[in-house]
Design an enzyme around this catalytic site. Structure first.
Site, mmCIF file in Angstrom:
data_model
loop_
_atom_site.group_PDB
_atom_site.id
_atom_site.type_symbol
_atom_site.label_atom_id
_atom_site.label_comp_id
_atom_site.label_asym_id
_atom_site.label_seq_id
_atom_site.Cartn_x
_atom_site.Cartn_y
_atom_site.Cartn_z
ATOM 1 N N GLU A 420 49.708 38.256 23.058
ATOM 2 C CA GLU A 420 49.500 38.935 24.011
ATOM 3 C C GLU A 420 51.482 38.329 24.694
ATOM 4 O OE1 GLU A 420 45.875 36.981 26.127
ATOM 5 O OE2 GLU A 420 45.275 37.618 24.746
ATOM 6 N N LEU A 449 44.652 42.147 23.960
ATOM 7 C CA LEU A 449 43.771 41.099 24.639
ATOM 8 C C LEU A 449 42.520 40.939 24.312
ATOM 9 C CD1 LEU A 449 44.226 41.179 28.811
ATOM 10 C CD2 LEU A 449 42.927 39.395 27.613
ATOM 11 N N GLU A 451 41.238 36.953 22.183
ATOM 12 C CA GLU A 451 41.695 35.867 21.097
ATOM 13 C C GLU A 451 41.561 35.460 20.179
ATOM 14 O OE1 GLU A 451 41.646 35.831 24.529
ATOM 15 O OE2 GLU A 451 43.958 35.752 25.046
ATOM 16 N N GLN A 473 47.579 32.369 25.439
ATOM 17 C CA GLN A 473 48.252 32.705 26.226
ATOM 18 C C GLN A 473 48.988 31.643 27.427
ATOM 19 O OE1 GLN A 473 48.681 36.448 29.043
ATOM 20 N NE2 GLN A 473 51.111 36.613 28.045
ATOM 21 N N TYR A 477 42.042 29.833 27.744
ATOM 22 C CA TYR A 477 41.909 31.164 26.567
ATOM 23 C C TYR A 477 42.272 30.732 25.308
ATOM 24 C CZ TYR A 477 43.455 33.008 31.725
ATOM 25 O OH TYR A 477 43.623 33.243 33.081
ATOM 26 N N HIS A 522 45.141 28.871 35.078
ATOM 27 C CA HIS A 522 47.486 28.639 34.410
ATOM 28 C C HIS A 522 47.619 27.378 34.022
ATOM 29 C CE1 HIS A 522 46.826 32.411 36.233
ATOM 30 N NE2 HIS A 522 47.559 33.403 35.207
#
Ligand SMILES: Cc1ncc(C[n+]2csc(CCOP(=O)(O)OP(=O)(O)O)c2C)c(N)n1
Ligand SMILES: [Mg+2]
Length: 730
Positions: A420, A449, A451, A473, A477, A522
């Protein structure tokens, strides 16, 4: 349940009782007006179907004799023999577990393959079985372009998409591929499996790709017996779901009628081959003998339904077509059936005394071969060639990975970088910046998008000779696609005795400590899901020079050994420049010299203190080095070991460095439970280390948004306190 004896009796009666046909038919002529199927091909289909049916009987007989370990049958699905007849033996096939007919039919197209022996050795879990070596009962053989599958339903569809895309891409890039440029990749699956998110995602990805005009020569075949173990598929659902997808050509046929199945398959294969567009072939079938040998079908299916299935026996339908076109008499059809039965039973007796897998070593040999010398030689040879990308001054981690990707793309013609936002944007953190412009969209490209599909493109791409470098990313994920690494990538060599391999280097941006960009997703530090995957290589570089050198190693290991590598990049260190003080540039490093690499499983030690050994990795390395300086000011000498590889762990380096001080502090930014430190402590204990050990970790928590993250993440004061405590304890 329709028992073997009942099925056997029904065939004899139904085939033997067929009304006699016309005089002798011409085997070269079509067997039905308007069909493309000739008599010779139909006879071959029939023979394959008979073999498959008797193989199913034999598997149960072998089980009763204590020498058979697999009873999921193909009975009722033997129409897939017609599918094989409509394809070429060089078309890669990833098969549903009811593909006995297909396997036997394709084997007839390639000299030297005895499908009966293959399948029975699989049932016996024999070490002599030609594809998995007895590690699982699969349909697979390199000579037949059949890639073996695991038992996880639908998990092969992302890979199939990758194979379909890879055959064309490999040819375009001039990379040797085992299959021809105009190959049709075929993947089959059941009606219940068609609902699995993995199937739905892969089919969606195929449509999404084709919708953009990119060639996707993929033939999806749903063998619809109307049920998944005991749960009926709503009538009409498969057609309703897949009959009108953009970019997907839908064809349906009665899979019990060999002529209809063949014609539909030939039409579908023709469309896929000539237009390079995906097609969905929906074959209705029946299921005999229950879901598997242990399944008491009578508990959930009505006798009338079972009887209706019996009336659709595909073997009887083929016999009827042959008798109806004068190619066999009813008696000859039954005699052919009996002859096949005798052959299979003889082979089954032999299979019972075949050689089982004998030892853990034998079982594990193909799991993850490692040839460090060859890997080292390849790094030296390959990276020596391309020096143009080496930077002059010191670089950040992100720049080092970017330069290394450029260097390696210039080195390996089959290497592809995708994921991505990696193409035009150059990645969320700029790590792939400029690569698409330099190497073109055939080698550096954005994906949709999903995985599972990203990894599927890698899985299949590796099989076609490419060297895939997919990007996930964020580590969080990876988890929704983990089976593509765990169940698929990591098992490929294991279940094919090394005959198929899916080399890849999965780049994953991960770990926590991002400033100003928070939240769990994140800042994920969950590596436990990777660490227990047998054979997986997990690289965890912290420093820019190591990152480039380790990426070279991973690519070389993938190319040389077919290794599946996960390359964990600490996001928080991507653009870090300083180590101790603002402006000291201590986290920058010179790009490594050509040929330099880090062998898999080798750590790196900083400092030579004798007070304690701090064992760490990732962000922990920077924190530990900073703490070590403060400890030095307090008169405590530390040596800091950067593991660099989380799997396999650098056990020898670890033990040596631990014994040098006799005091080990494991500095682990991942969780206390399931994190890396558990493995480090265990490795030391296993190796006989008897000194002191303590560990500091992050909390067993998800990482919250904003500054609250610091409350659950490991920090420098905690490390320092633990280090001092370790020394005070003796
Ligand atoms: C991901 C996953 N979930 C569950 C299973 C257990 N399982 C094996 S076969 C099967 C039913 C599949 O039905 P269908 O796709 O219709 O194939 P059929 O057996 O009817 O040919 C299930 C639930 C599995 N193998 N994989
Ligand atoms: Mg089914």
């Amino acid at each position: 349940m329709t028992a073997p004896a009942e099925l056997d009796r029904h065939f004899r009666e139904a085939a033997g009782g067929l009304p006699g046909g016309p005089g002798r038919g011409d085997p070269a002529a079509p067997v039905r007006a308007g069909s493309r199927l000739d008599g010779t091909t139909l006879l071959a289909i029939f023979d394959a179907q008979l073999e498959s049916r008797h193989l199913d009987f034999a598997a149960r007989w072998m089980q009763q004799h204590g020498g058979g370990y697999y009873t999921i049958s193909s009975a009722g699905h033997e129409g897939n023999a017609a599918l094989a007849a409509a394809l070429r033996p060089t078309d890669p096939a990833l098969l549903h577990y009811r593909s006995g007919g297909f396997y036997c039919a394709r084997a007839r197209q390639v000299p030297g393959v005895d499908p009966v022996r293959d399948v029975l050795l699989g049932v016996a879990a024999s070490a002599d079985e030609p594809i998995a070596g007895g590690r699982h009962k699969v349909f697979g053989r390199a000579e037949l372009a059949i890639v073996p599958q695991t038992s996880t339903v639908a998990s092969h569809l992302p890979r199939a998409l990758g194979v379909a895309l890879g055959t064309g891409r490999a040819a375009k890039l001039g990379v040797a591929c085992p299959w021809p440029r105009d190959a049709v990749t075929m993947a089959s699956f059941g009606d219940a499996s068609a609902n699995h998110s993995t199937a739905v995602g892969a089919i969606n990805a195929a449509c999404h790709t084709a919708y953009q005009g990119i060639p996707v020569p993929l033939l999806l075949v749903c063998e619809d017996n109307g049920i998944g173990i005991s749960v009926p598929t709503p009538p009409g659902w498969v057609a309703a779901s897949f009959g009108a997808r953009p970019g997907l050509r839908y064809l349906a046929a009665d899979g019990c009628d060999p002529v209809a199945a063949y014609d539909a398959a030939a039409r579908a294969a023709g469309i896929v081959r000539s237009r390079r567009r995906p097609a969905f072939l929906h074959l209705s079938t029946v299921r005999f003998l229950g879901h598997a040998g242990s399944d008491a079908e009578a508990a959930y299916r009505a006798p009338a339904d079972l009887a209706a299935d019996l009336a659709r026996d595909p073997l009887v339908a083929t016999a009827a077509a042959l008798v109806g076109s004068g190619l066999l008499t009813p008696a000859e059809a039954v005699a052919r059936y009996d002859a096949a039965g005798e052959r299979v039973r003889d082979a089954a007796e032999r299979a019972l005394s075949s050689r089982p897998l004998a030892s853990a070593t034998e079982i594990m040999t193909p799991l993850a071969p490692r040839h460090p010398e060859r890997v080292a030689r390849r790094v030296t040879a390959e990276t020596g060639r391309d020096r143009a990308t080496a930077a002059d001054g010191p670089v950040t981690l992100a720049q080092a990975v970017n330069l290394a990707l450029g260097e390696l793309l210039g080195t390996y013609p089959g290497m592809c970088v995708f994921g991505e936002d990696v193409g035009r944007k150059g990645g969320v953190y700029g790590v792939t910046k400029g690569l698409q412009r330099r190497f073109g969209p055939a080698r550096v490209f954005d994906t949709l998008l999903d995985e599972q599909s990203i990894l599927g493109v890698a899985l299949g791409g590796g099989l076609t000779g490419l060297l895939p470098v997919p990007e996930i990313q964020y580590l969080a994920y990876l988890h929704n696609a983990a089976d593509q690494i765990r169940g698929e990538a990591a098992t490929q060599q294991f279940f094919s005795a090394g005959q198929f391999r899916n080399p890849m280097v999965v780049r994953v941006a991960g770990y926590a400590y991002q400033k100003g960009f928070g939240g769990h997703f994140h800042n994920d530090n969950a590596v436990g899901a990777l660490r227990d995957i047998p054979g997986l290589v997990i690289a965890s570089p912290a420093r820019p020079d190591d990152a480039a050198a380790m990426l070279r190693t991973c690519l070389a290991a993938a190319a040389e050994d077919g290794s599946v590598c996960v390359f964990l990049e600490p996001i928080a260190l991507y653009h870090t420049r300083d180590l101790h003080d603002d402006g000291d540039g201590g986290w920058l490093a010179a790009y490594p010299a050509p040929g330099a690499h880090v062998p898999v499983g080798r750590a790196r030690t900083y400092g030579d203190g004798t007070g304690l050994t701090m064992v760490t990795f990732g962000n922990g390395l920077r924190m530990s080095l900073r703490v070590a300086r403060r400890l030095a000011a307090r008169g405590i000498g530390a040596r800091v070991v950067d593991l660099r590889w989380l799997a396999p762990l650098p056990s020898d380096d670890l033990l040596r460095e631990a014994r040098l001080t006799g005091r080990v502090l494991v500095v682990d930014e991942t969780r206390r439970t399931g994190g890396v430190s558990e493995g480090v402590v265990t490795a030391l204990t296993d190796a006989g280390y008897t000194g002191r050990i303590a560990r500091v970790t992050s909390k067993d928590s998800f990482v919250p948004l904003g500054p609250a993250a610091n409350a659950v993440l490991l920090d420098e004061p905690t490390i320092e306190k633990a280090a001092v405590g370790l020394l005070e304890a003796g």
